[in-house]
Design an enzyme around this catalytic site. Structure first.
Site, mmCIF file in Angstrom:
data_model
loop_
_atom_site.group_PDB
_atom_site.id
_atom_site.type_symbol
_atom_site.label_atom_id
_atom_site.label_comp_id
_atom_site.label_asym_id
_atom_site.label_seq_id
_atom_site.Cartn_x
_atom_site.Cartn_y
_atom_site.Cartn_z
ATOM 1 C CG PHE A 1 -2.229 -42.719 -32.731
ATOM 2 C CD1 PHE A 1 -2.315 -42.135 -34.091
ATOM 3 C CD2 PHE A 1 -2.385 -43.426 -32.634
ATOM 4 C CE1 PHE A 1 -3.535 -42.819 -34.970
ATOM 5 C CE2 PHE A 1 -3.649 -44.055 -33.374
ATOM 6 C CZ PHE A 1 -3.494 -43.643 -34.206
ATOM 7 C CG HIS A 2 -3.989 -43.247 -25.822
ATOM 8 N ND1 HIS A 2 -5.209 -44.371 -25.906
ATOM 9 C CD2 HIS A 2 -4.060 -43.009 -24.083
ATOM 10 C CE1 HIS A 2 -5.555 -43.844 -25.520
ATOM 11 N NE2 HIS A 2 -5.597 -43.400 -24.065
ATOM 12 C CB ILE A 3 -4.720 -37.741 -26.618
ATOM 13 C CG1 ILE A 3 -3.569 -38.227 -24.997
ATOM 14 C CG2 ILE A 3 -4.737 -36.023 -26.006
ATOM 15 C CD1 ILE A 3 -2.959 -37.157 -24.221
ATOM 16 C CB VAL B 1 2.529 -44.240 -28.371
ATOM 17 C CG1 VAL B 1 1.335 -45.069 -28.550
ATOM 18 C CG2 VAL B 1 3.372 -45.182 -29.581
#
Ligand code: HEM
Ligand code: SF4
Lengths: 293, 209
Positions: free
Chosen positions: B169-171, B166
């Site tokens: 994905f966030h980065i 996650v």
């Protein structure tokens, strides 16, 4: 202890072959509970040879002393008084590492080479590589390894790997005054056990048998039990020990697969970037705000 | 940028500082955790002074992250309530991935995707804290039966894997969506950026101008 460094079957947290050019016969220690008189000479011999000293404990009103295994007591005698169809029986079990053919500690350990298994079957901790995480304690089906408060390393019975390497029997075997503990190749020990079981059966122990649990691939410390159908009588010896589904899940194929999935995700993100391009503010909106610049 | 009338405040200095405390501790946790996760990653222990130090440091860094993350949770919680518009936004997620934002419903300060990420992070973090304490051999593991420790070992490894995915994905979302990193670095975003990506929030902040 690393004396037998050419005959290592496996090392913890290692995915490449270990030095294994030399092959040694599989050994085993056979503990005949029906012959044990509970004298604790083996406990003393173990401390003597390995030069460990436990703290002087307190009297708990039972013969068990110390009450449990510790980083300094690698074997302890556990005394059970049980009622069977033969009346009151005193079942005394020498507890300690079973040296599983398929060791849960070794499977769980994250530190390369902190636990090794020699081709003779002995499972040995190499404390210099141990990081003190205690995963081996989590993975052991027999609750054997003990973490030292002094140095945060784990300790347990080595099956006297240092003595065995130079052709001697373990210290406990050497000292046992009744011959309840014998040592040799696993094959010989199984054979010896057959004779002992036949003798016990002829004396009315119909359920006498060997304890060499298959769930952990067999062990290199085996018991002759008078009541092999009920190992729990012997201070909770597990009937069907195995590494277990949870540890299998924790240490199985899922981790390399998850690692690949993460790497694939990173690659996918990079490919997304170079194929779709960055997500910028659209020109329409930029124009709306143009005169503000 | 502080004096720039064309920018809007997105994160306060304390929100930013705390976000980066969480981010740094997370990276340290992921590296030290992965070191013990699989032998292929064991060399990562070198960043922490060897295996023993990795084992010692990881849970303490975890405590720092747990505190920082809890603060972040309480300040962003209300902003992450899912609305029907967010659900619709999520329905169009393929379009936005292809770079087409035209049909996307307007989002508030956070869009549907960000809210999903927030929920996943919070759930993983709760599991990581609880299971991490259970498997912390030096101080807590002796309080729990072996079956619980074994279960927690699995929960910790699984939730860490999900959390790492996650966060990756966030980065990536932060890199892909240009200028969004400015919000977390300097606190302000351009009005054009706000209108493009968070139109409802833009209107709320500026009255539509
Ligand atoms: C929040 C508080 C946390 C605590 C108290 C904690 C505690 C622990 C403990 C005690 C261990 C065993 C190794 C050791 O003793 O150092 C461990 C392992 C691990 N931790 Fe954490 N941790 C936390 C957060 C995290 C986070 C956020 C991640 C995500 C990146 C993470 C990833 C891992 C991984 C991958 C392992 C190895 C698991 C395995 O070997 O299966 N931990 N953690
Ligand atoms: S405590 Fe030591 S031997 Fe046991 S699993 Fe951890 S590193 Fe391996």
């Amino acid at each position: 202890m690393a004396l037998q460094s050419l005959d290592i079957t496996r090392r913890s947290a290692t995915t490449i072959p270990s030095p294994s050019q030399r092959q040694t016969p599989e050994v085993a220690k056979l503990i005949d509970i029906s012959k044990c008189i509970g004298c604790k000479a083996c406990q003393v011999a173990c401390m003597e040879w390995n030069d460990t000293r436990d703290v002087v404990g307190t009297n708990h009103g039972v013969l068990d002393n110390p009450m449990d295994l510790s980083e300094n007591s690698w074997t302890v005698m556990r005394y059970a008084e049980v009622q069977t169809d033969r009346g009151l029986e005193w079942l005394i079990r020498k507890d300690g590492c079973m040296h599983c053919a398929n060791p849960g500690c070794l499977k769980s350990c994250p530190a390369p080479g902190a636990i090794v298994q020699y081709s003779n079957g002995i499972v040995d901790f190499h404390e210099e590589n141990c990081i003190g995480c205690g995963y081996c304690i989590t993975g052991c089906p027999f609750n054997i390894p003990r973490l030292s408060n002094k140095d945060s390393k784990v300790y347990k019975c080595t099956l006297c790997s240092d003595r065995v390497a130079v052709g001697l029997e373990p210290a406990c075997v050497k000292t046992c005054p009744t011959g309840a503990i014998v040592f040799g190749t696993k094959e010989d020990m199984l054979h010896h056990a057959e004779g002992r079981i036949a003798d016990l059966k002829s004396r009315g122990f119909a359920d006498a048998g060997i304890y060499d649990p298959k769930g952990v691939g067999g062990t290199h410390v085996m018991y002759v039990l008078q009541h092999a159908d009920r190992p729990a009588l012997y201070c909770g010896l597990p009937k069907d020990p195995s590494i277990g589904a949870m540890v299998g899940l924790w240490k199985g194929a899922a981790k390399p697969l998850a690692s690949f999935a993460l790497a694939a995700g990173a690659l996918g993100a990079f490919l997304h970037y170079v194929t779709k391009g960055p997500n910028k503010v659209s020109e329409e909106i930029e124009k709306e705000f143009e005169n503000e610049k | 940028m502080k004096n720039d009338q064309n920018t809007i405040i997105r994160y306060t200095p304390s929100e930013r500082a705390n976000h980066w405390v969480s981010a740094i501790t997370f990276i340290l946790l992921a590296l030290s955790g992965l070191a013990l996760f699989h032998p292929a990653f064991y060399p990562l222990t070198q960043f922490f002074g060897g295996g023993v130090w990795t084992r010692i440091l990881h849970p303490f860094i975890g405590i720092v992250m747990a505190i920082s993350f809890s603060i972040m949770f309480s300040s962003f919680r209300q902003l992450n309530v899912m609305t029907p518009a967010d659900r619709e936004w999520l329905g169009h997620v393929r379009e936005i991935a292809a770079g087409n934002e035209r049909n996307m419903p307007e989002s508030g300060k956070f869009n549907g995707g960000q809210k999903v990420v927030f929920r996943l992070m919070v759930s993983c973090m709760v599991l990581l804290i609880l299971s991490g304490i259970v498997i912390w051999r030096s101080y807590f593991a002796f309080m729990f039966p072996r079956a619980v420790i074994r279960l927690s070992s699995v929960v910790h490894a699984v939730s860490a894997t999900i959390m790492i995915a996650v966060i990756m994905f966030h980065i990536y979302a932060g890199i892909w969506t240009k200028e969004s990193i400015d919000a977390m670095l300097y606190g302000r975003v351009r009005r054009a950026w706000a209108k493009q990506h968070h139109a409802a929030w833009f209107r709320q902040m500026t009255g539509g101008k």
